[in-house]
Write a protein that holds these residues in place. Structure first.
Motif, short mmCIF file in Angstrom:
data_model
loop_
_atom_site.label_atom_id
_atom_site.label_comp_id
_atom_site.label_asym_id
_atom_site.label_seq_id
_atom_site.Cartn_x
_atom_site.Cartn_y
_atom_site.Cartn_z
N VAL A 143 -24.70 10.98 -8.04
CA VAL A 143 -25.86 11.56 -8.73
C VAL A 143 -26.86 12.12 -7.71
N PHE A 195 -25.65 15.42 -6.44
CA PHE A 195 -25.82 16.48 -7.43
C PHE A 195 -27.28 16.94 -7.49
N TRP A 216 -28.10 19.06 -4.45
CA TRP A 216 -27.56 20.41 -4.53
C TRP A 216 -28.36 21.28 -5.50
N ARG A 217 -28.79 20.70 -6.60
CA ARG A 217 -29.52 21.48 -7.60
C ARG A 217 -30.93 21.84 -7.17
N LEU A 239 -21.56 18.89 -2.80
CA LEU A 239 -21.48 17.77 -3.75
C LEU A 239 -20.48 16.72 -3.28
N PRO A 259 -21.41 24.67 -3.23
CA PRO A 259 -21.09 23.61 -4.20
C PRO A 259 -20.26 22.48 -3.60
#
Length: 606
Positions: free
Chosen positions: A151, A154, A157-158, A110, A107
């Motif tokens: 953004v 994010f 990472w997702r 990010l 995480p």
């Protein structure tokens, strides 16, 4: 149309099983009744026909039988379609690619991703804010750019997933434009772990996987930025271990069994691929603090001040455009010439004095905490202060080593060590096994980790000295003579000085020539400003070639090249005696020596 066995399309066979009338009808065995069916009296008029029993239908799986993301699920068939991928992890757990759970990046990526992208935009953004006077439009555009970077980090990472299977590494990324990269574990060449200062502050690392591709000279790389430090070490250990398991399995599958000629191949079951426990291994070298002073002898690091000035000037020109150049030109044209002369002399002296200081500092930053370890069948070299880099070289791919030095380093008997590895990109950085250090200490590490060349180097004939003196002196002497005939003073002086410098340079180049063979290793040395002694296994040499120019034929000299499928691809014994032959062939006293005492375990045969 009737079948070949005489059973019509509407006539039942005595081999058919009873069917429940509630299941939609069907033929009933003789003597049974069903709604809408015709009763049969007596035996059938046709002979019984043997038909194969139908295969059992696959079991049906309902929602209550769903194994979830951590179970293997129903057995797959050839016609079964691949289940949809859970890219966003909404199923309550990690998405599944194959036999194992796919994993995400840390995480903390990010934070790492947007900051790395923001660094490249920092100078343009700062210049826009300063030139634009911090007006609302510029501030709004800057805010939108920063939000867009956040953004994007994010989304990355997702959507980023990776999985290590038994035979391949699979990496998937992207939301709108999805991409999948599959790297066979057997083709992995190296696994490097790098941590910049930002990564080290956040406790993460970058894992780079280099693999061979099918195109000549090509390569494909998987990059995981960023994962936790523990996960990075696990990835390196598991990837190399599973690669070794696959290679061993392939060798066993192709090995004949039974001890008979023309025997069959043994069917080898695939063992469960479980990473071996972490091996602390052997530490061959840890860099002492006194070695950092050798950075003042490295020619590349001595020019660090000039590189810093060029970088600062480039940043200034990128920030303010041509204003920096115009300002410098205006200052030079409007200043007093005497002041400019004094300033130039002071500035040049300051640079000369700062060259060794900058060299030691930059050398220390690059090689800080250098260590060489042997672990899990590999040599692992780690170094760096702000950016920590760990390079893994498999022993089975190491074919030899190189000892490198320059004239300044030879005054202190200092050398550096580099491995000769098959299929390794960026050998100037990734193949470094030891930085510059005293030659006896470097040879001690080589003897423990690889295996030291124990033969002697045969000097080359005197004719090779004449060739080097001719190359180093004759061109500048000819220019000096032509300049004297045409009466320009400065060109003749400069050419004469260079011709005089060529004499010791040619002698040093001749003294550096040599080649030898100790029964296992072949060693070739050449060069002056950058002298290299390459030592490779005799079994790693895949070919030999002799070349002669007309001048070499007159002098009885020959260039003998060793073709090696590693390192630079080939190493040449320049201007060797014409009777030189490859090791092991008759008539080659210069390359054949008595077999030395047994060496410690190190280099592995091909």
């Amino acid at each position: 149309m009737e079948r070949d066995n005489g059973i019509g399309p509407h006539e039942p066979s005595d081999r058919e099983e009873p069917v429940d009338p509630g299941e939609g009808g069907g033929w009933v065995a003789p003597g049974g009744t069903a709604a809408g069916s015709r009763p049969e009296d007596g035996p059938p008029p046709w002979p019984a026909v043997e038909e194969p029993e139908p295969a059992p239908a696959p079991p049906e799986y309902g929602p209550e039988d769903d194994p979830g993301p951590s179970r293997s699920g129903p057995p797959a068939t050839e016609s079964a379609s691949e289940p949809p991928r859970d890219w966003w992890g909404t199923g309550g757990g990690a998405p599944v690619f194959g036999a194992e759970n796919a994993r995400r990046l840390s995480p903390r990526s990010l934070v790492v991703g947007p900051i790395n992208q923001l660094r490249s935009l920092l100078v343009p953004i700062a210049a826009g804010l300063i030139v634009g006077g911090f007006n609302p439009w510029v501030l709004t555009a800057t805010g939108v750019a920063v939000v867009g970077l956040l953004v994007g980090g994010f989304v990355t990472w997702r959507t980023f997933r990776y999985e290590i299977g038994e035979e391949r590494l699979e990496i998937r990324s992207g939301l709108i434009r999805r991409s999948t990269r599959t790297i066979p574990l057997e083709r992995i060449r190296g696994v490097d772990v790098t941590s910049t200062l930002l990564h080290r502050m956040l406790g993460v690392a970058v894992v780079r996987i280099e693999a061979a591709s099918g195109s000549p000279g090509g390569g494909e790389e998987g990059k995981l930025d960023a994962v936790s430090v523990a996960e990075a070490e696990r990835l390196r250990r598991v990837l190399l271990h599973r690669k070794a398991v696959l290679l061993e399995r392939n060798r066993e599958e192709t090995a004949p069994v039974g001890g008979e000629e023309g025997g069959t191949l043994e069917s080898v079951s695939v063992p469960e691929v479980v990473p071996e426990p972490e091996d602390t291994g052997t530490t061959y070298f840890r860099m002492p603090r006194s070695w950092y002073l050798y950075g003042a002898l490295a020619l590349g690091y001595l020019f660090t001040p000039f590189a810093v000035l060029a970088t600062l000037f480039g940043m200034a020109q990128q920030a303010v455009g041509n204003r920096a150049t115009d300002f410098l030109l205006d200052w030079v044209t409007t200043s007093d010439r005497g002041f400019l002369l004094v300033f130039a002399v002071v500035f040049a002296c300051a640079l000369v004095l700062l060259m060794p200081v900058f060299a030691v500092v930059s050398y220390a930053l690059t090689h800080w905490g250098f260590s060489l370890q042997g672990r899990d069948g590999s040599l692992i070299a780690e170094r760096g202060l702000f950016t920590r880099r760990s390079v893994t070289l498999e022993r089975r791919r190491i074919r030899g080593y190189e000892l490198l030095d320059n004239p300044l380093e030879r005054t202190r008997r200092a050398v550096s060590l580099r491995a000769i590895v098959t299929g390794l990109g960026d050998t100037a950085n990734r193949a470094v096994l030891l930085p510059i250090g005293p030659r006896p200490r470097v040879e001690e590490v080589v003897d423990r980790a690889l295996g030291l060349f124990r033969g002697r180097l045969t000097p080359h004939p005197r004719a090779a000295l004449y060739r080097r003196l001719t190359r180093a002196v004759l061109p500048f002497a000819a220019v000096a003579v032509a300049a004297i005939a045409l009466e320009p003073v400065w060109p003749s002086v400069v050419a004469g000085v260079l011709a005089l410098i060529g004499v010791p340079l040619g002698v040093d180049r001749y003294r550096s020539l040599g080649h030898g063979y100790d029964g296992e290793l072949v060693s070739v040395r050449s060069g002056s400003l950058r002298r290299t002694q390459a030592t490779v296994e005799r079994s790693a040499v895949i070919g030999w070639s002799w070349t002669q120019s007309p001048f070499q034929r007159r002098s009885g000299l020959v260039d003998l090249e060793l073709a090696v499928g590693a390192g630079e691809g080939g190493y040449t014994a320049q201007d060797a005696a014409q009777e030189a032959r490859p090791p092991g062939e008759p008539g080659s006293p210069s390359l054949t020596h008595p077999r030395p005492p047994p060496r410690p375990p190190g280099l592995h045969p091909s």
